[in-house]
Design a protein around this motif. Sequence first.
Motif, PDB file in Angstrom:
ATOM      1  N   GLY A  34      59.421  26.102 -56.362  1.00  0.00           N
ATOM      2  CA  GLY A  34      59.872  27.030 -57.376  1.00  0.00           C
ATOM      3  C   GLY A  34      59.593  26.510 -58.771  1.00  0.00           C
ATOM      4  N   TRP A  35      59.691  27.410 -59.717  1.00  0.00           N
ATOM      5  CA  TRP A  35      59.590  27.081 -61.143  1.00  0.00           C
ATOM      6  C   TRP A  35      60.898  27.447 -61.825  1.00  0.00           C
ATOM      7  CZ3 TRP A  35      55.911  24.286 -63.475  1.00  0.00           C
ATOM      8  CH2 TRP A  35      54.649  24.194 -62.880  1.00  0.00           C
ATOM      9  N   PHE A  36      61.348  26.549 -62.677  1.00  0.00           N
ATOM     10  CA  PHE A  36      62.548  26.761 -63.480  1.00  0.00           C
ATOM     11  C   PHE A  36      62.223  26.393 -64.925  1.00  0.00           C
ATOM     12  CE2 PHE A  36      65.849  27.238 -60.183  1.00  0.00           C
ATOM     13  CZ  PHE A  36      65.129  26.863 -59.070  1.00  0.00           C
ATOM     14  N   ARG A  37      63.092  26.810 -65.810  1.00  0.00           N
ATOM     15  CA  ARG A  37      62.951  26.383 -67.205  1.00  0.00           C
ATOM     16  C   ARG A  37      64.321  26.158 -67.810  1.00  0.00           C
ATOM     17  NH1 ARG A  37      60.773  32.046 -69.948  1.00  0.00           N
ATOM     18  NH2 ARG A  37      62.775  33.184 -69.842  1.00  0.00           N
ATOM     19  N   GLN A  38      64.335  25.354 -68.855  1.00  0.00           N
ATOM     20  CA  GLN A  38      65.586  25.099 -69.558  1.00  0.00           C
ATOM     21  C   GLN A  38      65.309  25.007 -71.040  1.00  0.00           C
ATOM     22  OE1 GLN A  38      67.843  21.699 -68.198  1.00  0.00           O
ATOM     23  NE2 GLN A  38      69.740  22.600 -68.962  1.00  0.00           N
ATOM     24  N   ALA A  39      65.941  25.896 -71.788  1.00  0.00           N
ATOM     25  CA  ALA A  39      65.860  25.890 -73.240  1.00  0.00           C
ATOM     26  C   ALA A  39      67.016  25.075 -73.786  1.00  0.00           C
ATOM     27  CB  ALA A  39      65.910  27.318 -73.764  1.00  0.00           C
ATOM     28  N   PRO A  40      66.894  24.543 -75.007  1.00  0.00           N
ATOM     29  CA  PRO A  40      67.967  23.736 -75.592  1.00  0.00           C
ATOM     30  C   PRO A  40      69.294  24.498 -75.628  1.00  0.00           C
ATOM     31  CG  PRO A  40      65.976  23.534 -76.889  1.00  0.00           C
ATOM     32  CD  PRO A  40      65.711  24.601 -75.876  1.00  0.00           C
ATOM     33  N   GLY A  41      70.334  23.849 -75.125  1.00  0.00           N
ATOM     34  CA  GLY A  41      71.653  24.455 -75.145  1.00  0.00           C
ATOM     35  C   GLY A  41      71.902  25.509 -74.093  1.00  0.00           C
ATOM     36  N   LYS A  42      70.938  25.695 -73.189  1.00  0.00           N
ATOM     37  CA  LYS A  42      71.088  26.723 -72.151  1.00  0.00           C
ATOM     38  C   LYS A  42      71.017  26.086 -70.764  1.00  0.00           C
ATOM     39  CE  LYS A  42      69.373  30.657 -74.775  1.00  0.00           C
ATOM     40  NZ  LYS A  42      68.484  31.848 -74.743  1.00  0.00           N
ATOM     41  N   LYS A  43      71.501  26.834 -69.787  1.00  0.00           N
ATOM     42  CA  LYS A  43      71.435  26.370 -68.405  1.00  0.00           C
ATOM     43  C   LYS A  43      70.011  26.489 -67.873  1.00  0.00           C
ATOM     44  CE  LYS A  43      76.159  27.547 -67.015  1.00  0.00           C
ATOM     45  NZ  LYS A  43      76.998  28.334 -66.079  1.00  0.00           N
ATOM     46  N   ARG A  44      69.733  25.726 -66.832  1.00  0.00           N
ATOM     47  CA  ARG A  44      68.445  25.834 -66.168  1.00  0.00           C
ATOM     48  C   ARG A  44      68.318  27.223 -65.550  1.00  0.00           C
ATOM     49  NH1 ARG A  44      67.028  20.889 -62.492  1.00  0.00           N
ATOM     50  NH2 ARG A  44      66.342  20.042 -64.493  1.00  0.00           N
ATOM     51  N   GLU A  45      67.173  27.849 -65.762  1.00  0.00           N
ATOM     52  CA  GLU A  45      66.949  29.230 -65.354  1.00  0.00           C
ATOM     53  C   GLU A  45      65.848  29.313 -64.304  1.00  0.00           C
ATOM     54  OE1 GLU A  45      65.425  33.464 -67.363  1.00  0.00           O
ATOM     55  OE2 GLU A  45      65.285  31.596 -68.478  1.00  0.00           O
ATOM     56  N   PHE A  46      66.147  30.014 -63.228  1.00  0.00           N
ATOM     57  CA  PHE A  46      65.140  30.257 -62.190  1.00  0.00           C
ATOM     58  C   PHE A  46      64.094  31.243 -62.696  1.00  0.00           C
ATOM     59  CE2 PHE A  46      63.142  31.167 -58.277  1.00  0.00           C
ATOM     60  CZ  PHE A  46      63.031  32.545 -58.168  1.00  0.00           C
ATOM     61  N   LEU A  47      62.830  30.982 -62.361  1.00  0.00           N
ATOM     62  CA  LEU A  47      61.751  31.891 -62.725  1.00  0.00           C
ATOM     63  C   LEU A  47      61.046  32.488 -61.511  1.00  0.00           C
ATOM     64  CD1 LEU A  47      60.098  29.796 -65.575  1.00  0.00           C
ATOM     65  CD2 LEU A  47      61.524  31.843 -65.832  1.00  0.00           C
ATOM     66  N   ALA A  48      60.598  31.629 -60.597  1.00  0.00           N
ATOM     67  CA  ALA A  48      59.782  32.107 -59.487  1.00  0.00           C
ATOM     68  C   ALA A  48      59.856  31.123 -58.331  1.00  0.00           C
ATOM     69  CB  ALA A  48      58.329  32.279 -59.929  1.00  0.00           C
ATOM     70  N   ALA A  49      59.689  31.648 -57.121  1.00  0.00           N
ATOM     71  CA  ALA A  49      59.696  30.807 -55.929  1.00  0.00           C
ATOM     72  C   ALA A  49      58.624  31.283 -54.967  1.00  0.00           C
ATOM     73  CB  ALA A  49      61.058  30.835 -55.252  1.00  0.00           C
ATOM     74  N   ILE A  50      58.142  30.348 -54.165  1.00  0.00           N
ATOM     75  CA  ILE A  50      57.123  30.651 -53.168  1.00  0.00           C
ATOM     76  C   ILE A  50      57.463  29.894 -51.895  1.00  0.00           C
ATOM     77  CG2 ILE A  50      55.588  28.788 -53.934  1.00  0.00           C
ATOM     78  CD1 ILE A  50      53.232  30.787 -53.468  1.00  0.00           C
ATOM     79  N   ASN A  51      57.201  30.515 -50.749  1.00  0.00           N
ATOM     80  CA  ASN A  51      57.584  29.869 -49.507  1.00  0.00           C
ATOM     81  C   ASN A  51      56.526  28.855 -49.078  1.00  0.00           C
ATOM     82  OD1 ASN A  51      55.557  31.572 -48.611  1.00  0.00           O
ATOM     83  ND2 ASN A  51      56.686  32.329 -46.847  1.00  0.00           N
ATOM     84  N   ARG A  52      56.789  28.213 -47.963  1.00  0.00           N
ATOM     85  CA  ARG A  52      55.933  27.128 -47.511  1.00  0.00           C
ATOM     86  C   ARG A  52      54.482  27.548 -47.349  1.00  0.00           C
ATOM     87  NH1 ARG A  52      58.479  23.102 -43.034  1.00  0.00           N
ATOM     88  NH2 ARG A  52      60.457  22.608 -44.033  1.00  0.00           N
ATOM     89  N   ARG A  53      54.261  28.659 -46.715  1.00  0.00           N
ATOM     90  CA  ARG A  53      52.886  29.080 -46.439  1.00  0.00           C
ATOM     91  C   ARG A  53      52.237  29.776 -47.623  1.00  0.00           C
ATOM     92  NH1 ARG A  53      53.170  31.366 -40.171  1.00  0.00           N
ATOM     93  NH2 ARG A  53      53.790  29.394 -39.221  1.00  0.00           N
TER      94      ARG A  53
END
Length: 123
Positions: A34-53
């Motif tokens: 998966g991809w996440f991001r975190q901006a200053p002063g904010k919680k980590r935010e989910f962006l995208a996920a991909i399965n094993r295959r």
Amino acid sequence: VQLVESGGGLVQAGGSLKLSCVASGRALGELAMGWFRQAPGKKREFLAAINRRGGSVTYSDSAKGRFAISKDNAQSTLFLQMNDLKTEDTAVYSCAAGMFWFLGTTPKEYTYWGQGTQVTVAS
């Protein structure tokens, strides 16, 4: 498992960036990612996920329509193509991996994390 991101940088609003995350220690086909991001002063935010295959993906509302996640198992690399970037996309972007079969959308589901790459979008 070690994850190393690259591809961040400074881009003008409306521009594009493609992030990469190289995995070592496990075959990429054994990892949900998966991809996440975190901006200053904010919680980590989910962006995208991909399965094993790599056959199933999911996106957050903020990423849907502008970002695309993909993986190349042969190259052990996860990608995040980001288009039409906005100033509010400015953050540290991190990839994550876990040995599960579903699409993980929360940080606690992932075991392994990269160090992050800075993305700055200028107006």
